[in-house]
Scaffold this motif. Structure first.
Motif, short mmCIF file in Angstrom:
data_model
loop_
_atom_site.label_atom_id
_atom_site.label_comp_id
_atom_site.label_asym_id
_atom_site.label_seq_id
_atom_site.Cartn_x
_atom_site.Cartn_y
_atom_site.Cartn_z
N LEU A 13 0.83 -1.21 0.00
CA LEU A 13 0.00 0.00 0.00
C LEU A 13 0.86 1.26 0.00
CD1 LEU A 13 -2.84 -1.13 2.41
CD2 LEU A 13 -2.87 -1.04 -0.10
N MET A 14 1.98 1.21 0.68
CA MET A 14 2.91 2.35 0.65
C MET A 14 3.44 2.57 -0.76
SD MET A 14 2.99 3.96 3.50
CE MET A 14 4.41 4.99 3.13
N ALA A 15 3.72 1.49 -1.47
CA ALA A 15 4.19 1.61 -2.85
C ALA A 15 3.12 2.25 -3.73
CB ALA A 15 4.61 0.24 -3.39
N ILE A 16 1.86 1.85 -3.53
CA ILE A 16 0.76 2.42 -4.29
C ILE A 16 0.63 3.92 -3.99
CG2 ILE A 16 -1.77 2.47 -4.53
CD1 ILE A 16 -1.67 -0.63 -4.27
N THR A 17 0.66 4.28 -2.70
CA THR A 17 0.49 5.70 -2.37
C THR A 17 1.68 6.53 -2.83
OG1 THR A 17 1.29 5.37 -0.09
CG2 THR A 17 -1.09 5.27 -0.45
N LYS A 18 2.88 5.98 -2.82
CA LYS A 18 4.04 6.71 -3.35
C LYS A 18 3.88 6.94 -4.85
CE LYS A 18 6.25 7.17 0.50
NZ LYS A 18 6.07 8.42 1.22
N ALA A 19 3.38 5.93 -5.57
CA ALA A 19 3.14 6.08 -7.00
C ALA A 19 2.05 7.13 -7.25
CB ALA A 19 2.75 4.74 -7.62
N MET A 24 0.46 12.64 -8.87
CA MET A 24 -0.14 13.93 -8.54
C MET A 24 0.89 15.05 -8.67
SD MET A 24 -2.85 13.27 -5.42
CE MET A 24 -1.80 12.27 -4.38
N ALA A 25 2.10 14.83 -8.21
CA ALA A 25 3.14 15.85 -8.31
C ALA A 25 3.41 16.20 -9.77
CB ALA A 25 4.41 15.39 -7.61
N TRP A 32 0.27 14.73 -1.38
CA TRP A 32 0.97 13.75 -0.56
C TRP A 32 2.47 13.93 -0.75
CZ3 TRP A 32 -2.13 8.64 -1.81
CH2 TRP A 32 -3.37 8.72 -1.19
N ASN A 33 3.23 13.59 0.30
CA ASN A 33 4.68 13.74 0.24
C ASN A 33 5.33 12.66 1.09
OD1 ASN A 33 4.46 14.56 2.94
ND2 ASN A 33 4.36 16.73 2.38
N ASP A 34 6.61 12.84 1.44
CA ASP A 34 7.31 11.83 2.23
C ASP A 34 6.75 11.70 3.64
OD1 ASP A 34 8.98 11.19 0.13
OD2 ASP A 34 10.57 12.56 0.78
N ASP A 35 6.04 12.74 4.12
CA ASP A 35 5.47 12.71 5.47
C ASP A 35 4.05 12.13 5.51
OD1 ASP A 35 7.72 13.83 6.70
OD2 ASP A 35 7.04 15.86 6.26
N TYR A 36 3.43 11.92 4.36
CA TYR A 36 2.06 11.40 4.34
C TYR A 36 1.74 10.82 2.98
CZ TYR A 36 -2.94 11.03 5.00
OH TYR A 36 -4.21 10.55 5.10
N PRO A 37 1.07 9.68 2.95
CA PRO A 37 0.71 8.82 4.07
C PRO A 37 1.92 8.05 4.59
CG PRO A 37 -0.36 8.06 2.04
CD PRO A 37 0.49 9.23 1.69
N ALA A 93 -6.73 5.60 -2.22
CA ALA A 93 -5.68 5.57 -3.25
C ALA A 93 -5.97 4.45 -4.23
CB ALA A 93 -4.31 5.36 -2.61
N ILE A 94 -5.76 4.75 -5.50
CA ILE A 94 -5.86 3.76 -6.57
C ILE A 94 -4.52 3.79 -7.32
CG2 ILE A 94 -7.04 3.08 -8.70
CD1 ILE A 94 -8.86 2.89 -6.23
N ALA A 95 -3.92 2.64 -7.52
CA ALA A 95 -2.66 2.57 -8.27
C ALA A 95 -2.85 3.29 -9.61
CB ALA A 95 -2.26 1.11 -8.50
N PRO A 96 -1.88 4.11 -10.00
CA PRO A 96 -2.05 4.94 -11.21
C PRO A 96 -2.52 4.18 -12.45
CG PRO A 96 -0.14 5.69 -10.02
CD PRO A 96 -0.62 4.43 -9.32
#
Length: 166
Positions: A13-19, A24-25, A32-37, A93-96
């Motif tokens: 899930l962290m990998a999905i939210t980082k993607a 988004m960036a 979202w950034n390195d501090d969230y989620p 979150a949905i994987a891109p």
């Protein structure tokens, strides 16, 4: 299929939210950034049995937190309903590669049905004020925009709070 998340799935899930954060960036949405989620936020969600995953076949493609926990930041909002049994949506979150296919709708349909089944008064959430697509999504679902909150660890830009009375 939608089911409760397992602790072992938090890394995925962290990998999905980082993607999602990177996508988004790239679209100039710095929500979202390195501090969230964070892993800690997902761990808290799992410990409360409030984190759900969306699977396509056996692959996790998204997640949502459906929580009764009210963040202190929300205390400044004049909600449409009194505090009681309200559900708060976080970390949708949905994987891109699975976005724009109705998957966020599936998760929100599930969350709203879940809240109705528990006889909740409403569903509450926030979305980044610069994420116009999300705002249109919640407006179309009948959510009412009520005010702004700030999460300084994420950004100095406000988040709009919404509520759907059930």
């Amino acid at each position: 299929m939608i089911r409760r998340a397992k602790p072992s799935e938090i890394v995925q899930l962290m990998a999905i939210t980082k993607a999602c954060a990177a996508k988004m960036a790239a679209e100039n949405i710095f929500q979202w950034n390195d501090d969230y989620p964070t892993t800690a936020a997902f761990s808290f969600d799992v410990s409360r049995n409030e984190l759900f995953v969306l699977l396509e076949q056996d692959t996790i493609i998204g997640c949502i937190t459906i929580s009764t926990f009210k963040d202190a930041e929300y205390n400044t909002i004049n909600w449409l309903t009194e505090d009681g049994l309200n559900y708060y949506i976080h970390r949708l979150a949905i994987a891109p590669e699975f976005q724009h296919q109705g998957n966020a709708k599936k998760l929100m349909d599930f969350a709203e049905a879940f809240a109705r089944d528990k006889n909740a008064t409403s569903v509450r959430l926030d979305t980044f004020s610069e994420n116009k697509r999300n705002q249109q999504f919640y407006d179309a679902r009948g959510y009412v925009k009520l005010g702004d909150v700030y999460f300084p660890r994420q950004t100095a830009i406000p988040f709009h709070c919404y509520e759907l009375v059930l």
